[in-house]
Scaffold this motif. Structure first.
Motif, PDB file in Angstrom:
ATOM      1  N   THR A  45      35.868 -38.630  23.667  1.00 36.26           N
ATOM      2  CA  THR A  45      34.398 -39.265  23.747  1.00 36.26           C
ATOM      3  C   THR A  45      34.229 -40.290  24.966  1.00 36.26           C
ATOM      4  N   GLU A  46      35.478 -40.602  25.414  1.00 36.78           N
ATOM      5  CA  GLU A  46      35.222 -40.928  27.004  1.00 36.78           C
ATOM      6  C   GLU A  46      35.094 -39.863  27.900  1.00 36.78           C
ATOM      7  N   ARG A  47      35.676 -38.924  27.726  1.00 37.61           N
ATOM      8  CA  ARG A  47      35.370 -37.604  28.688  1.00 37.61           C
ATOM      9  C   ARG A  47      33.912 -37.383  28.833  1.00 37.61           C
ATOM     10  N   VAL A  48      33.459 -37.121  27.455  1.00 33.03           N
ATOM     11  CA  VAL A  48      31.934 -36.682  27.368  1.00 33.03           C
ATOM     12  C   VAL A  48      31.006 -37.838  27.963  1.00 33.03           C
ATOM     13  N   LEU A  49      31.226 -39.022  27.553  1.00 31.63           N
ATOM     14  CA  LEU A  49      30.345 -40.160  27.834  1.00 31.63           C
ATOM     15  C   LEU A  49      30.342 -40.704  29.373  1.00 31.63           C
ATOM     16  N   THR A 119      26.293 -38.065  20.048  1.00 32.84           N
ATOM     17  CA  THR A 119      26.136 -39.045  19.047  1.00 32.84           C
ATOM     18  C   THR A 119      26.094 -38.971  17.609  1.00 32.84           C
ATOM     19  N   ILE A 120      25.636 -37.617  17.224  1.00 29.56           N
ATOM     20  CA  ILE A 120      25.666 -36.921  15.944  1.00 29.56           C
ATOM     21  C   ILE A 120      27.192 -36.910  15.419  1.00 29.56           C
ATOM     22  N   ALA A 121      28.094 -36.460  16.583  1.00 31.23           N
ATOM     23  CA  ALA A 121      29.486 -36.270  16.219  1.00 31.23           C
ATOM     24  C   ALA A 121      30.229 -37.387  15.931  1.00 31.23           C
ATOM     25  N   VAL A 122      29.939 -38.642  16.616  1.00 28.52           N
ATOM     26  CA  VAL A 122      30.419 -40.200  16.357  1.00 28.52           C
ATOM     27  C   VAL A 122      29.833 -40.522  15.009  1.00 28.52           C
ATOM     28  N   LEU A 123      28.835 -40.540  14.850  1.00 27.49           N
ATOM     29  CA  LEU A 123      28.178 -41.030  13.531  1.00 27.49           C
ATOM     30  C   LEU A 123      28.884 -40.177  12.301  1.00 27.49           C
ATOM     31  N   LEU A 124      29.122 -38.712  12.498  1.00 26.58           N
ATOM     32  CA  LEU A 124      29.858 -38.011  11.483  1.00 26.58           C
ATOM     33  C   LEU A 124      31.237 -38.539  11.145  1.00 26.58           C
ATOM     34  N   GLY A 133      33.443 -49.389   6.100  1.00 27.91           N
ATOM     35  CA  GLY A 133      32.887 -50.020   4.933  1.00 27.91           C
ATOM     36  C   GLY A 133      31.767 -49.303   4.510  1.00 27.91           C
ATOM     37  N   GLU A 134      31.012 -49.457   3.143  1.00 27.81           N
ATOM     38  CA  GLU A 134      30.046 -48.573   2.700  1.00 27.81           C
ATOM     39  C   GLU A 134      28.844 -48.897   3.419  1.00 27.81           C
ATOM     40  N   MET A 135      28.480 -50.156   3.909  1.00 31.74           N
ATOM     41  CA  MET A 135      27.509 -50.548   4.448  1.00 31.74           C
ATOM     42  C   MET A 135      27.422 -49.586   5.869  1.00 31.74           C
ATOM     43  N   VAL A 136      28.436 -49.526   6.615  1.00 33.44           N
ATOM     44  CA  VAL A 136      28.350 -48.877   7.836  1.00 33.44           C
ATOM     45  C   VAL A 136      28.199 -47.479   7.669  1.00 33.44           C
ATOM     46  N   ALA A 137      28.938 -46.931   6.494  1.00 36.82           N
ATOM     47  CA  ALA A 137      28.894 -45.360   6.240  1.00 36.82           C
ATOM     48  C   ALA A 137      27.542 -45.046   6.021  1.00 36.82           C
ATOM     49  N   ALA A 138      26.840 -45.997   5.275  1.00 37.40           N
ATOM     50  CA  ALA A 138      25.272 -45.671   4.775  1.00 37.40           C
ATOM     51  C   ALA A 138      24.453 -45.607   5.960  1.00 37.40           C
ATOM     52  N   SER A 139      24.850 -46.511   6.938  1.00 37.47           N
ATOM     53  CA  SER A 139      23.735 -46.472   7.862  1.00 37.47           C
ATOM     54  C   SER A 139      24.088 -45.442   8.883  1.00 37.47           C
ATOM     55  N   CYS A 140      25.315 -44.956   8.947  1.00 41.59           N
ATOM     56  CA  CYS A 140      25.638 -43.622   9.861  1.00 41.59           C
ATOM     57  C   CYS A 140      24.874 -42.393   9.197  1.00 41.59           C
ATOM     58  N   GLY A 141      24.945 -42.183   7.686  1.00 39.39           N
ATOM     59  CA  GLY A 141      24.140 -41.129   6.975  1.00 39.39           C
ATOM     60  C   GLY A 141      22.560 -41.386   7.343  1.00 39.39           C
ATOM     61  N   GLU A 142      22.159 -42.669   7.147  1.00 36.28           N
ATOM     62  CA  GLU A 142      20.620 -42.714   7.411  1.00 36.28           C
ATOM     63  C   GLU A 142      20.335 -42.456   8.929  1.00 36.28           C
ATOM     64  N   SER A 143      21.069 -42.696   9.627  1.00 37.24           N
ATOM     65  CA  SER A 143      20.804 -42.478  11.113  1.00 37.24           C
ATOM     66  C   SER A 143      20.729 -41.042  11.415  1.00 37.24           C
ATOM     67  N   LEU A 144      21.709 -40.321  10.902  1.00 33.93           N
ATOM     68  CA  LEU A 144      21.847 -39.061  10.997  1.00 33.93           C
ATOM     69  C   LEU A 144      20.629 -37.920  10.263  1.00 33.93           C
ATOM     70  N   ALA A 145      20.320 -38.544   9.464  1.00 32.78           N
ATOM     71  CA  ALA A 145      18.862 -37.952   8.777  1.00 32.78           C
ATOM     72  C   ALA A 145      17.640 -38.303   9.419  1.00 32.78           C
ATOM     73  N   TYR A 146      17.732 -39.440  10.091  1.00 30.72           N
ATOM     74  CA  TYR A 146      16.465 -39.817  10.980  1.00 30.72           C
ATOM     75  C   TYR A 146      16.629 -39.113  12.255  1.00 30.72           C
ATOM     76  N   ILE A 147      17.734 -38.766  12.659  1.00 30.03           N
ATOM     77  CA  ILE A 147      17.887 -37.711  13.911  1.00 30.03           C
ATOM     78  C   ILE A 147      17.227 -36.400  13.601  1.00 30.03           C
ATOM     79  N   ASP A 157      25.540 -27.680   7.847  1.00 24.98           N
ATOM     80  CA  ASP A 157      26.987 -27.788   7.986  1.00 24.98           C
ATOM     81  C   ASP A 157      27.598 -29.185   8.293  1.00 24.98           C
ATOM     82  N   GLN A 158      26.935 -29.918   8.897  1.00 20.79           N
ATOM     83  CA  GLN A 158      26.920 -31.135   9.098  1.00 20.79           C
ATOM     84  C   GLN A 158      26.718 -32.213   8.020  1.00 20.79           C
TER      85      GLN A 158
END
Length: 207
Positions: A45-49, A119-124, A133-147, A157-158
Motif C-alpha cells: 500500500t505504501e509503495r502504490v500511494l 482504493t477499491i482494494a483497501v475497501l475490500l 466492526g460491523e459499522m465499518v464493514a457496512a460502510s466499506c461495502g456501501e462505498s464499493l457499491a457507490y464506486i 469477482d470483487q
C-alpha cells in the motif's frame, strides 16, 4: 532529529496536512526524498500511494501559464491535496489504533471522492478483516457499491468476495439502482454454489 527517508515522507505529509508548508515546498521535498533517498522496505500500500504522490509532486507547477500552455502536463495544488487526502484516509482505515468512528468516516470519504483500484482494494481488504466492526464493514461495502455505480461498471469477482454487513449494504444499493447487476450476481452465486456442491459430491463418491 535525524529521520530515515521513509520517516521523512510521513513527516512531510503531516506538515502538508497541517498546512505548515506550501504545496511547492512539499512537492520539491517529497520528490527528492522518494526518488533519490528512499532505500527502505515499503508495504504494498505504501509503495502504490507514495509512488502516486511522487508522480504528482514531480510534475507540480504553481504557475497558471504552465497549465495554459501545456494542458494536462502539470499537476495543480488541488491534485496534490487530492492524493495526500487519499493517503490520509487509507492510513486511518488501516491503522489499528483508529477508532471505529474514524474508520467509518474514512471508508465513506474514500467512496465519495475516489474510485481507483488501490482504493477499491483497501475497501475490500478492510471489509473482510476479522476484527473489523460491523459499522465499518457496512460502510466499506456501501462505498464499493457507490464506486461501481458511479463508474457504470461492476466487478462481480470483487462483489463475490464481500460478506455479511459489507455484502448486505453493497447489494442493497445495487438492487435499488441496477437490478440487472443484482440479477447477474444472483446467477453467478447460484452457479458457484452448484459447482461447489457438485465438487463436494464428487469428492464423497471418490472417497
Amino acid at each position: 532529529m535525524e529521520r530515515t527517508p521513509k520517516e521523512r515522507l510521513y513527516w512531510l505529509l503531516k506538515l502538508y496536512e497541517n498546512k505548515e508548508i506550501e504545496a511547492e515546498t512539499f512537492c520539491d521535498e517529497f520528490h527528492l526524498t522518494y526518488n533519490h533517498d528512499l532505500d527502505e522496505e515499503l508495504t504494498e500500500t505504501e509503495r502504490v500511494l507514495f509512488r502516486e504522490i511522487a508522480t504528482v509532486a514531480a510534475r507540480f507547477s504553481p504557475f497558471e501559464e504552465d497549465h495554459q500552455k501545456y494542458p494536462g502536463l502539470y499537476f495543480t495544488t488541488e491534485d496534490v491535496e487530492r492524493v495526500v487526502m487519499k493517503k490520509a484516509l487509507i492510513d486511518i482505515l488501516l491503522d489499528p489504533y483508529s477508532t471505529e468512528a474514524e474508520k467509518d468516516d474514512a471508508a465513506i470519504d474514500l467512496g465519495e471522492h475516489f474510485e481507483d483500484e488501490e482504493t477499491i482494494a483497501v475497501l475490500l481488504k478492510v471489509s473482510n478483516q476479522d476484527d473489523i466492526g460491523e459499522m465499518v464493514a457496512a460502510s466499506c461495502g456501501e462505498s464499493l457499491a457507490y464506486i461501481w455505480l458511479r463508474k457504470l461498471e461492476i466487478n462481480y469477482d470483487q462483489l463475490l468476495l464481500l460478506k455479511e454487513a459489507a455484502l448486505h449494504e453493497a447489494l442493497s444499493l445495487i438492487k435499488a439502482h441496477r437490478y440487472d447487476w443484482f440479477a447477474e450476481y444472483e446467477r453467478r452465486l447460484f452457479c458457484r454454489r452448484e459447482f461447489e456442491n457438485s465438487d463436494a459430491q464428487k469428492g464423497r463418491q471418490e472417497g
